[in-house]
Design an enzyme around this catalytic site. Structure first.
Site, short mmCIF file in Angstrom:
data_model
loop_
_atom_site.label_atom_id
_atom_site.label_comp_id
_atom_site.label_asym_id
_atom_site.label_seq_id
_atom_site.Cartn_x
_atom_site.Cartn_y
_atom_site.Cartn_z
N HIS A 11 -7.08 -6.03 -0.79
CA HIS A 11 -6.00 -5.05 -0.83
C HIS A 11 -4.66 -5.75 -0.67
CE1 HIS A 11 -3.91 -1.35 -0.52
NE2 HIS A 11 -3.82 -1.29 0.80
N SER A 66 0.84 -1.18 0.00
CA SER A 66 0.00 0.00 0.00
C SER A 66 0.89 1.25 0.00
CB SER A 66 -0.96 -0.06 1.20
OG SER A 66 -1.98 0.89 1.09
N ASP A 68 -8.41 -4.48 -6.32
CA ASP A 68 -7.96 -3.84 -5.09
C ASP A 68 -8.74 -2.55 -4.89
OD1 ASP A 68 -6.45 -2.27 -3.17
OD2 ASP A 68 -4.71 -3.55 -3.58
#
Length: 527
Positions: free
Chosen positions: A497, A242, A469
């Site tokens: 994710h 991320s 995602d």
């Protein structure tokens, strides 16, 4: 007031209450098969440092030499090893009086005789604790061979968690900030959002007037190089998820010859603007919502019996909560507002394993009880039921993002964003548009701003993207792969994710082999 929906997965999220529906079960069964496929019997291959790589502790400038020459004093602390790293507040003008302390934890490699070095990990945010991530899941970060040959190292970036954390709002004020209507319907509600945005910005400036100027991702990347040197590694081996991809890509661009084996999973590219971030995330959450609703309607879905009907049902639920908040049973936040409800739904979209819990929470909300949606929202915000927060994720996320990506001070700009985003993402467009408002009133500047990165001359970097995602849309992984001088893209055709370590055998085997053997995955590998 909502926040950017790009925080990392939380290790303590609620688990699903019911058996997954058929579509999700197929994904989970594939994960079970993966568990035996992540090891290799071949001996490990040490990372190859080129002849032009400087000594491990070589400092970029003479003024930084004392930071690069430090060694870490490891002590046992709760099942891991802990140490403090000293870094300058301002790498361009280091002053010992302003030094910061970066908290670091380590889980040593199981095979110290053949260890390949350190593997540094950042789980995202910005504002997530790498130390907590390693403490909570050391055995699940990387496959067995990765854990055998690498020291696993977590760190809290500057301003985050235990590393001189920035503190902007008290707990009650942060509750108000997060609970303020994130989809304003009139000028009064827009002004209420502006008031909360200014409270966050002014609070950060008042409580940390020096630190607030030096919390950019570039600052953290320079700290990362000091940590690499203190660990004695000539090159950085790294896993970023991320926001951790943004940090890793920034590091690679600043120190390309220091790049060892680097994986960037669930990409946030450094060149996107604040508006692009909001628009992309709005589309990502819309795609993830569709995937969730497709699963929901295969069973007894409280929102409707088709995807279109269920989407209308979800939007109607948000509208109803906006008009009449639901009781939560939490005396510190007695009413579930639309903003809290949206955070609760959003967190469950990060991982299909939470879809069952979300469906039950929605069913309860339809019956007038907001407690379970509030539980999900608490998980998103790292908030304790009854009040109080674990860490400072909800403050650090703005302190970093607003230096990296400033936005407009004009309220009308966000109204335009909301209209434009909603045309592509009706359920999430307005929420993500108004979520950037604090960056329009942020009191300081100083970050590099959105910029392309190439990491010219680096070793190969592996980029991983997940097709559905919600927080870091797949096209951003393609975008970064195309910018980097030497990179390979691994695609996971799935939900949730990030991909590595989420029990997909194809992804896990490819990344494990890269870390342990140095085998770069085929660019374009699709899993």
């Amino acid at each position: 007031m909502t926040t950017r929906l790009d925080a990392t997965d939380a290790p303590d999220r609620p688990r699903a209450r019911r058996r997954p529906a058929a579509a999700a079960l197929a994904v989970l069964l594939g994960a079970v098969v993966a568990l035996g496929a992540c090891t290799t019997s071949e001996p490990p291959t040490p990372p190859a440092a080129g002849t032009d790589v400087p000594a491990a502790t070589a400092a970029p400038t003479a003024a930084l030499a004392r930071y690069y020459s430090q060694t870490l004093d490891w002590t046992a602390c709760g099942g891991v090893q802990c140490a403090d790293l000293t870094v300058p507040l301002d790498h361009a003008k280091p002053d010992p009086a302003d030094d910061l302390t970066i908290k670091v934890v380590r889980v040593p490699a199981r095979d110290q005789e053949h260890r390949l070095g350190s593997l540094l990990v950042n789980p995202g945010g910005p504002g997530a604790s790498g130390n907590a991530y390693v403490r909570a899941g050391a055995d699940s970060i990387g496959g067995p061979e990765v854990r055998r040959y690498y020291d696993l190292v977590g760190f809290d970036p500057r301003g985050v968690a235990a590393s001189d954390p920035i503190d902007c709002l008290g707990d009650a004020a942060l509750d108000r900030f997060l609970g303020t209507d994130s989809t304003p319907d009139d000028a009064a509600e827009e002004q209420a959002l502006l008031t909360q945005a200014e409270a966050m910005a002014d609070g950060c400036a008042a409580h940390a007037p020096k630190l607030i100027r030096h919390l950019s991702t570039a600052d953290a990347a320079r700290d990362l190089d000091v940590l690499r040197a203190a660990l004695g590694d000539s090159q950085l081996n790294y896993l970023g998820k991320s926001y951790g991809t943004f940090l890793g890509a920034t590091y690679a661009d600043l120190f390309p010859k220091r790049v060892g084996r680097v994986v960037l999973d669930g990409v946030l590219p450094p060149d996107i603007t604040s508006a692009e971030l909001g628009e992309g995330q709005a589309r990502g959450f819309e795609i993830a919502t569709t995937a969730y609703l497709q699963d929901c309607v295969t069973g007894d879905c409280p929102l409707g019996d088709s995807v279109d009907a269920a989407r209308r049902g979800l939007d109607a639920l948000f509208t109803a909560i906006d008009r009449q908040p639901l009781p939560t049973g939490d005396p510190s936040v007695p009413n579930l507002t639309e903003a809290w409800a949206r955070l609760g739904v959003a967190i469950a979209l990060y991982d299909q394993g939470m879809w069952g819990f979300l469906t039950d929470a929605i069913r309860e909300a339809e019956a007038g009880n907001g407690a379970s949606l509030m539980q999900l929202a608490d998980s998103y915000a790292h908030r304790r039921p009854g009040g109080g927060y674990d860490g400072n994720l909800m403050e650090a996320i703005f302190a970093v993002n607003c230096l990296d990506r400033p936005d407009s001070p004009d309220l009308s700009a966000y109204a335009r964003y909301a209209k434009d985003f909603s045309a592509k993402a009706p359920t999430w467009g307005a929420t993500l548009a108004w979520g950037a408002l604090p960056c329009g009133v942020w009191p300081v500047t100083g970050g590099d701003g959105p910029h392309r990165v190439t990491a010219a001359g680096s070793n190969p970097i592996v980029v991983v993207g997940t097709t559905r995602d919600p927080a870091t849309i797949y096209e951003w992984s393609v975008r970064l792969r195309d910018q980097l001088d030497d990179a390979a893209l691994v695609t996971f055709d799935g939900d949730g994710h990030t991909a590595y370590g989420r029990s997909n055998s194809c992804v896990d085997s490819a990344i494990d082999a890269y870390y342990v053997q140095g085998r770069v995955p085929r660019d374009g590998l699709r899993c």
